[in-house]
Design an enzyme around this catalytic site. Structure first.
Site, short mmCIF file in Angstrom:
data_model
loop_
_atom_site.label_atom_id
_atom_site.label_comp_id
_atom_site.label_asym_id
_atom_site.label_seq_id
_atom_site.Cartn_x
_atom_site.Cartn_y
_atom_site.Cartn_z
N TYR A 22 0.81 -1.21 0.00
CA TYR A 22 0.00 0.00 0.00
C TYR A 22 0.85 1.28 0.00
CZ TYR A 22 -3.70 -3.29 1.05
OH TYR A 22 -4.57 -4.35 0.99
N TYR A 149 -11.54 -8.09 6.46
CA TYR A 149 -10.43 -8.07 5.51
C TYR A 149 -10.08 -9.52 5.18
CZ TYR A 149 -5.78 -7.75 3.49
OH TYR A 149 -4.70 -7.88 2.65
N ASP A 248 -12.54 -17.67 7.76
CA ASP A 248 -11.20 -17.21 7.40
C ASP A 248 -10.37 -17.15 8.69
OD1 ASP A 248 -8.90 -15.80 6.83
OD2 ASP A 248 -9.89 -14.21 5.70
N LYS A 277 -0.63 -17.67 7.07
CA LYS A 277 0.23 -16.90 7.97
C LYS A 277 1.10 -17.83 8.83
CE LYS A 277 -2.31 -12.52 8.14
NZ LYS A 277 -1.33 -11.71 7.41
#
Length: 432
Positions: A22, A149, A248, A277
């Site tokens: 970003y 997210y 998720d 992760k």
């Protein structure tokens, strides 16, 4: 173009030519140059050592360069680093799948992918292909809640918060999904949860193939915590509607929120679950999507004849071997005492910051600590304050947060809390 040589030249070259998450090119602030990492520490090129208070974005749950993970990677690299997964298989993929399915009872099939975003992409494909296979081709959308997210690839972006999230500029570029309000915060009353679930249920129509949520912890969308009972309600809603529930657990899986998986703690089994992760202990990018036997069999007997996805590095042996070693560490169970210890230390260390006029809220769950500021932080000021305190933190928006490696000592957790306090003081000064 001359090859950069000195530390300053390397950092400058990076800022001018390499995109970071970003961020623009050139970068307004040159990044810190890391030479190596071990345990909970990042060793910078300028000689400083910083505690990795982010576990490098949730991933390095056992710290860096854990000897068991290094050993697994080295042994596998010396044997076979990669082989295509089409028509071939290998022991690391099989052993890892066996361990995953044993840790997550109720699931029957595993799809390997390169990253968490892709695992969500695959989960969404699963839901839509499943709907087609059971005779509901009209079900092409997902329902979720705001504040979520799920990653940066196309389908995951579509189920991230469309207004307050990081992907607002892409609005209108995909099939619009169904968004419920932000879920009530952890500790909400039974009535508040019931009202919320009724609201969620009212939004489900014939176009919805399933529900996807981050269970218990909404991560990069706002670092919000909610109750396990909401997951029970969503499971009941999906069962009644005949649609799928996708969890998720990329950020929460493998102990981060205090339980192996938050869905297990809630006493439910989703139809599809995404993990990533910490799956490799932060050693390399890797993820998996788990599905129940019903979902896997329906997709496989449907129009596609199989799941329509297949990354080049799917089932990479090196990643599978490291992930398998990481699951052995999880099975040993040291995290079960470390995470509550870190939670208590974070709660004690961060609680006084709630008294600051610059702070809107302080919350802790498992090995996650969050200080929500009253206004967006100045990233450069916050980073400098944390680095000066000997800790690496990466705030965003109004949020200053930490996810320490499970191996952090009490003193190291205290130093992380002190670094967050330094950021708060810097923000107080900036706002004066």
């Amino acid at each position: 173009m001359n090859r950069p040589a000195s530390t300053a030249q390397l950092a400058h070259f990076d800022a001018q030519h390499i995109w970071h998450p970003y961020g623009p090119i050139p970068a307004p602030v040159e990044p810190q140059l890391v030479e190596s990492a071990s345990g909970v520490y990042l060793h910078l090129a300028d000689g400083r050592d910083l505690i990795d208070g982010m576990s490098s974005w949730w991933a390095a749950c056992h710290g860096h360069s854990h000897p068991k993970l290094v050993e697994a990677a080295t042994a596998q690299a010396n044997t076979m680093s990669h082989v295509m997964f089409g028509g071939l298989t290998h022991r690391p993929a099989i052993e890892l799948a066996h361990k995953l399915l044993r840790l997550a009872p109720g699931f029957d099939a595993v799809f390997y992918s390169d990253s968490g975003s892709v695992s969500v992409e695959v989960a969404i494909k699963m839901a839509i292909q499943y709907s087609q296979a059971i005779g509901h081709p009209e079900r092409t959308r997902l329902a979720t809640w705001r504040g979520g997210y799920h990653g940066d690839t196309r389908a995951p972006m579509s189920v991230c918060d469309p207004e307050g999230g990081m992907h607002a500029m892409w609005a209108g570029q995909w099939t619009p999904q169904v968004f419920a309000d932000v879920p009530p915060a952890r500790g909400a009353s039974e009535q508040a949860r019931a009202d919320y679930l009724a609201h969620f249920d009212s939004l489900i129509d014939d176009s919805v193939a399933g529900v996807i949520v981050e269970p218990v912890v909404q991560g990069a969308g706002g670092m919000r915590f909610h109750d396990h009972e909401l997951l029970v309600g969503l499971r009941e809603l999906c069962d009644r509607r005949g649609i799928l529930l996708i969890a998720d657990e990329i950020a929460t899986g493998f102990g981060r929120a205090g339980d192996l998986f938050t869905t297990q703690a809630a006493g439910i089994v989703p139809d599809i679950m995404c993990v990533g992760k910490a799956l490799t202990g932060g050693f390399m990018s890797f993820a998996a999507t788990l599905a129940t036997a019903e979902v896997a069999r329906a997709i496989s007997s449907g129009p596609g004849g199989g799941l329509m996805h297949g990354p080049t590095f799917m089932g990479n042996p090196l990643a599978c071997a490291v992930a398998s070693a990481q699951l052995d560490l999880i099975a040993e169970g040291q995290w079960r005492s470390d995470v509550p210890r870190i939670e208590a230390r974070l709660a004690e260390g961060l609680a006084p910051l709630a008294n600051s006029s610059a702070v809107a809220d302080v919350r802790v769950l498992g090995a996650i600590g969050v200080v929500e500021m009253a206004r967006p932080v100045d990233m450069a000021v916050a980073t400098a304050a944390a680095v000066d305190a000997g800790v690496w933190l990466r705030p965003f928006g109004k949020l200053v947060y930490t996810m320490p490696p499970y191996i952090c000592t009490d003193d190291e957790v205290d130093r992380i809390c002190a670094a967050i306090a330094a950021i708060v003081r810097a923000e107080e000064t900036r706002g004066a």
